[in-house]
Structures are given as structure tokens and as C-alpha cells.
Design an enzyme around this catalytic site. Sequence first.
Site, PDB file in Angstrom:
ATOM      1  N   GLU A  43      -2.756   5.222   9.222  1.00 45.35           N
ATOM      2  CA  GLU A  43      -1.538   5.755   9.082  1.00 45.35           C
ATOM      3  C   GLU A  43      -0.973   7.121  10.045  1.00 45.35           C
ATOM      4  OE1 GLU A  43      -3.652   5.099   6.737  1.00 45.35           O
ATOM      5  OE2 GLU A  43      -2.820   3.923   5.241  1.00 45.35           O
ATOM      6  N   PHE A 105      -5.504   5.215 -10.095  1.00 47.23           N
ATOM      7  CA  PHE A 105      -6.050   4.833  -8.695  1.00 47.23           C
ATOM      8  C   PHE A 105      -5.222   5.066  -7.683  1.00 47.23           C
ATOM      9  CE2 PHE A 105      -6.667   1.223  -5.641  1.00 47.23           C
ATOM     10  CZ  PHE A 105      -7.762   1.721  -5.127  1.00 47.23           C
ATOM     11  N   GLN A 106      -5.643   5.634  -6.407  1.00 47.90           N
ATOM     12  CA  GLN A 106      -4.702   5.828  -5.161  1.00 47.90           C
ATOM     13  C   GLN A 106      -3.806   6.780  -5.720  1.00 47.90           C
ATOM     14  OE1 GLN A 106      -3.847   2.411  -3.114  1.00 47.90           O
ATOM     15  NE2 GLN A 106      -5.868   2.632  -1.796  1.00 47.90           N
ATOM     16  N   LYS A 155       5.966   3.604  -7.940  1.00 51.04           N
ATOM     17  CA  LYS A 155       6.189   2.016  -7.850  1.00 51.04           C
ATOM     18  C   LYS A 155       7.197   1.611  -8.805  1.00 51.04           C
ATOM     19  CE  LYS A 155       3.266  -2.025  -7.503  1.00 51.04           C
ATOM     20  NZ  LYS A 155       2.008  -2.757  -7.406  1.00 51.04           N
ATOM     21  N   MET A 473     -11.616  21.564  27.195  1.00 56.77           N
ATOM     22  CA  MET A 473     -10.827  22.854  26.893  1.00 56.77           C
ATOM     23  C   MET A 473     -11.656  23.623  26.144  1.00 56.77           C
ATOM     24  SD  MET A 473      -8.197  24.786  27.716  1.00 56.77           S
ATOM     25  CE  MET A 473      -6.818  23.947  27.837  1.00 56.77           C
TER      26      MET A 473
END
Lengths: 565, 163
Positions: A43, A105-106, A155, A473
Site C-alpha cells: 500500500e 479483525f483488521q 464497510k 548519506m
Amino acid sequence: MIVRSLQDEGVEYIYGYPGGAALHIYDALFRQDKVKHVLVRHEQAATHMADGYARATGKAGVVLVTSGPGATNAVTGIATAFMDSIPMVVLCGQVPTTLIGEDAFQETDMMGVSRPIVKHNLSVRDPQKIPEIIKTAFYLAQSGRPGPVVVDIPKDMTTPNERYEYVYPKKIKLRSYNPPVRGHAGQIKKAVDLMLAAKRPVIYAGGGVILGRASAELTEMTRLLGFPITNTLMGIGCYPATDKQHLGWLGMHGTYEANMAMHHSDLIIAIGARFDDRVTNATEKFCPGAKIIHVDIDPASISKTVEVDVPIVGPVDSVLKDMLALIKEAKAAVDEDALSAWWRQIDEWRKVHGMRYHKDENGPIKPQEVIEALYQVTKGDAYVTSDVGQHQMFAAQYYKFDKPNRWINSGGLGTMGFGLPAAMGIKLNFPDEEVVCVTGEGSIQMNIQELSTCKQYGLPVKIVNLNNQALGMVKQWQDMNYESRHSQSYMESLPDFMKLVDAYGHVGITVKKREELIPALEKAFAMKDRLVFLDIYVDPTEHVYPMQVARGSMKDMWLSKTERV
Amino acid sequence: MRRIISVLLENEPGALSRVVGLFSQRNYNIETLTVAPTEDPTLSRLTVMTTGSDRVIEQITKQLNKLIEVVKLVDLTEGAHIERELMLIKVKATGSQRAEIKRTVDIFRGQIVDVTSTVYTVQLVGNSDKLDAFIQAIGTGCIMEVVRSGVSGIARGEKVLSL
């Protein structure tokens, strides 16, 4: 409702990754063909793709992710966009409202998680309001000082068998949000009077000029006044880098002449820049003799780190237009004598360093010469994205950008892993343009999985990997500040990039010798429809110079490993 | 410097957390914070008492103004204003102390709002200094519990903070 809103907003591509809480939306996407979805492999890459598109076009990029890990994986990309004021709309799935707060969940409180790194976030609590919320998200993301907007969508707000009346609003008006549309006329007059009286002026332009689409006005005003101009890392391209009035960019790794001109100036005209710590060095030692004019759309940017004399809050394009009009009708002209003396001084400074670097004909390839070769082969006209580190500085220093929106990098947050997905977002939308990602072997591995996305969607970006077999760097700072104790800055088990690129179905070219460099680049760019990964071995001991001395003023710099001024 | 910033905020879920989050995120102080809906139920009035240099206060007001849900704000301490804080304080009140505490309450123009044979619950309204002074006068030894509302404020005269 969400997909219809995106259609009505004119969105062509969205970038994302499906998951449970977003499945209703994904199903709606499947059943239409106006909004095209790009499936990334992580993502974070979706946000950077949207970001790359936004930086190249000025329009909001759109991301769709699921709840929980989908949303938290997007966080780095949202923060990247936030720090550089990039317009973006991130649609996040969420568990159904009935489960919110139950550690379902999630489930992640994305409103809470994203709050400090968004311009605003909105949660859908009534499906009828979806069109209004989506429109508000785009309006907020793209107006005023742009930024990312997160929309949290439980949802049960997208249940397919529920039907509602759909009207996509044409305009949104919020009583609590009124971005400025013009600068204050009195302040602009005051600024112009100071500009015409200045003896050692310098224009300091930032990313705001690019975001505010004011490059043309800035260029016209700079040429009309004959003033020297420098810009920030984010402002690269806002004024043609090859023009004689351009001093290069300023700050920690800016040019000697830009930093010297700033320090010794009597008037700084800051336009769409925010006096970031990577520019000012120690603020108490910042440009002691200068009066400061500051034009910015965000009042909170004014006098945040450095006190200014003439603040002007407004969109840069409109303020610059007003300034131009006043300059043209002014009775007084600029002080030509003082200005030519100032230019003589600046030309002396230009000779001091001149972005030189030591090239040993028998030694390894220098990273700087790779960028110079890239500039030559692409005729200075490519979209160049970068990751973060030495390669980013070299690319910004040695590729001369004459146009805005072509230099695409994570300036504020400094996100490694940004370059490749950003390049993909641009290539997808500008298939006929050359898009190059300049990266290092450290950064590229932070989103290397996207080579797979490139294969799926046929995104023939060119990857220039400046391989110095170290986190360059970090190593440079360790050389300079930690007596060369290279703590964790080596990558001791680098992959065979050729095999890796081959596994993903792309072309790889390794370059180890100077004479191979230009032919390899030419070969890569000749392969119009293939992604080519150029693994270029460069001198691992090279440092980026000039470099400002920590906690010093603008003029305190290292010019090489041994010269300090 | 001590400042009282009064904010009109959209009365929406999450709006308060943005204000509070901003203070911790940018390293500003919150000394006290009060918030409640106004006569217009779509708006909340929030009063925050904070400290900082003029430069910090200027940044606080600018950053607050940047929050989308902030409709308007004013730094009350810039002009003449009234500030009040409510304190409920539960004190041990037995024997000779009962009369003494009652006297102190009267001097401070407070009210005893609940009584048991051993406890007084006192209500006191005033500016923060007055409440501090009361606590000092009564002595920490007999204090069982202190609840303070935090500062609320309003400008004097015709000046109003409204849409």
C-alpha cells in the site's frame, strides 16, 4: 456511490490494494470501466504512485486501501504527501460501524492514526452523505495549501443492496474553511517598494511556486527585475536552472553562490518557501543583514522559524501578478548600479566552487558524472524521481531542470522507497514521456516489489541505481561526525540486481566502467517499452558538497572533504 | 506568558481530538481546557489556557485556525475580558474546623453545596488566582478532593465571538 463520485470527479486512475473492509467498493469498481484501478504490491507504493501523479500534474492522486494493515501501510505515503503539501485523497476501508471500538479483525483507528499527517480526515457515518464527503475531500486536498485527505469508510456504509439518491455536488462551501484568494494590496505595495530600493536582493522560491502554478509569473518578474534567484529542493524547476540569473538551489547541499548570496543579501524575497531547517541552518545566524518579504498561502508558514518583515498571505500566482503590475507602473526603477555590483560579487562566488568534483580518469565512476550523463542522454527533459540520500542530492544538483513538475522527490519527510512508485505513477499518466528514477541500492530495496506492478501494467520506467554499496548519506555523516565509524551503513549482502530484475521480467544492465556509462544509458532509453534497471557502480567514498556546517550560518560550508569556508 | 484562547469549533466527532492533538504534536502547553456546545448546537465553544512566548502564541492561533473544523478564534487576553473557573472541593470538616472552614468559604464568597457530619463540599467560582488562594487559605491538610473546571472566558463590552 463512492465509485460514481470518483467518476464524476473525473478520476481516471486509482492506486490500491483490496481487503475485507473494502470489498464492496472493489466490487463496484469491477462493474464499471471509467475508473481504472492499479494493483500495487504494497500500500505504501499506492500512495507514492498517487503522489507522483499529483506532483507531475497538480491534481489529487487517489488511493484505495482496506482497513487495518492496509491503512497503516499507507501511512508513510500519506505523511510524505503531507510534508510536501501534495494533494491526495486516500479512501480507507473500515470495519462495520457495529464493530468499531471492539478490536475487530483488521480494525485500526485510522482517523486517529492519520490525524497528525493529513490536511483533514473525514469519516462516513451516513451512506447518503458519500458524494458530499468525497467532493469535500477533493476540494480540501486541492485548494489552499494542498495536502492529503483521508476518508474512513466503514464497510456497512457501502452495502451494495442499499439504494440512496445520488447527487454529486458541484461545489462545496465550508463556513470554517476559506483559503485566501488574493494578497493584501498594501503589503504587496510595501514589498515592491522594498524590491525597487534593494541593493543586494535575492529571490528565494520554494515548492509553493510549483504547487501554485506560478512559474511563469515568477520567471517574468525575476527577469524584469534582473535579480538573482535561488530555489529550494522542492522548488527545483520553478525557474529555469540553465538561466544565468539562477544561482542553483540553496541550503544544506545548495550551491556556494546561492548560500553566500542569501547570507549577504539586504533583501530576501521568499515565495512559496517555508524557511525549513535544511535551508536556514541555525536560524539565529540566518542572513543577518536582510529584510524579508514572505509570500505564502499558509499564514502559519509565516514567521514560523524566521521572523519576517513583510508578510503577504495569498496564492503565489495572484500575488506575483499584482507585484508585476506594480513594478511595471512604478516610477522608480531598480538600482542598476547596486545591482551590477551585486552581480559582480555573485560571479566571483560562482568561481569558488562551481559544483566541481574530482574525477580520476582511472578511478571509479563518480555519481555526479552519472547524473551529468543522464542529463545529456535525456536532453534535460525527463521526469526525474528520486529516493532519499546522496543520489537524491546529486540528481538535484547535476540535473538542470528548466521546467516545473519534473523533479519529483520526497523533500520534507525524506522517504526512502518513494522513487520507483512515484515514477510509476507518472509513467502511467504520461506514457510518452521519459520517466527516470534515480535511486541507490539502499532506497530501491524499500519498494523493490513494485517491479512486479510495472510488469503487470507495462510501465517502462528507467531506474538509475547509483550503487555505492553503502547507505551513502548515513556513511557521509558518520565520516564527518562519527570518525568514520560506519555503524549499520553497509549493505553487506546486496542482491544480484540483474537476476532480481530478470526474475521480475525486466531488463538489467550493469555498468562498472566509465566508457560503458553513456552507451548503457543510450541503450536503456532506446528500449522504449521495457523497464530497464541500470546498476551503476560508483565511487563509494564520494561525499555530497557543498555541505553547510551544522549549527552555522548560511555561509558556513564544507566545499570538499578538506576545504571549509 | 499566560493566554486564554477561545475557539468556535464545529460540533462534530473528532474535532476536539484535533485541537488536543495539535497541542501535543507541536509541543505547545495546555494548562486548562473546557469545551461545551453553544446556543447553536452545531457549534462548540472551547477555551484553552496556554503559556508561551508571543511567537509561540501566534503560531498556536495560526495552527488552530488551520484546522478545518475551527470556525473562529480569539485570544481573549489581548483585550479586556472576564475569566471564570468553577471549583468543587471536598474538605474534612470536624470539630472546631467546621466553623473555621465555613468562615473561609464566606470570605471567598463560596457556597457549601453538600454536607455530612464530617465533610463539606464547597463550590467556588472566580478567576484561577482566587481558587488557588482558597486552597492555600484552607490548607492542604484538610482537602480530600479538588475538581476544577478549567478557565472559561468572554470578552467585556460589545465584542462577541460568533459567526
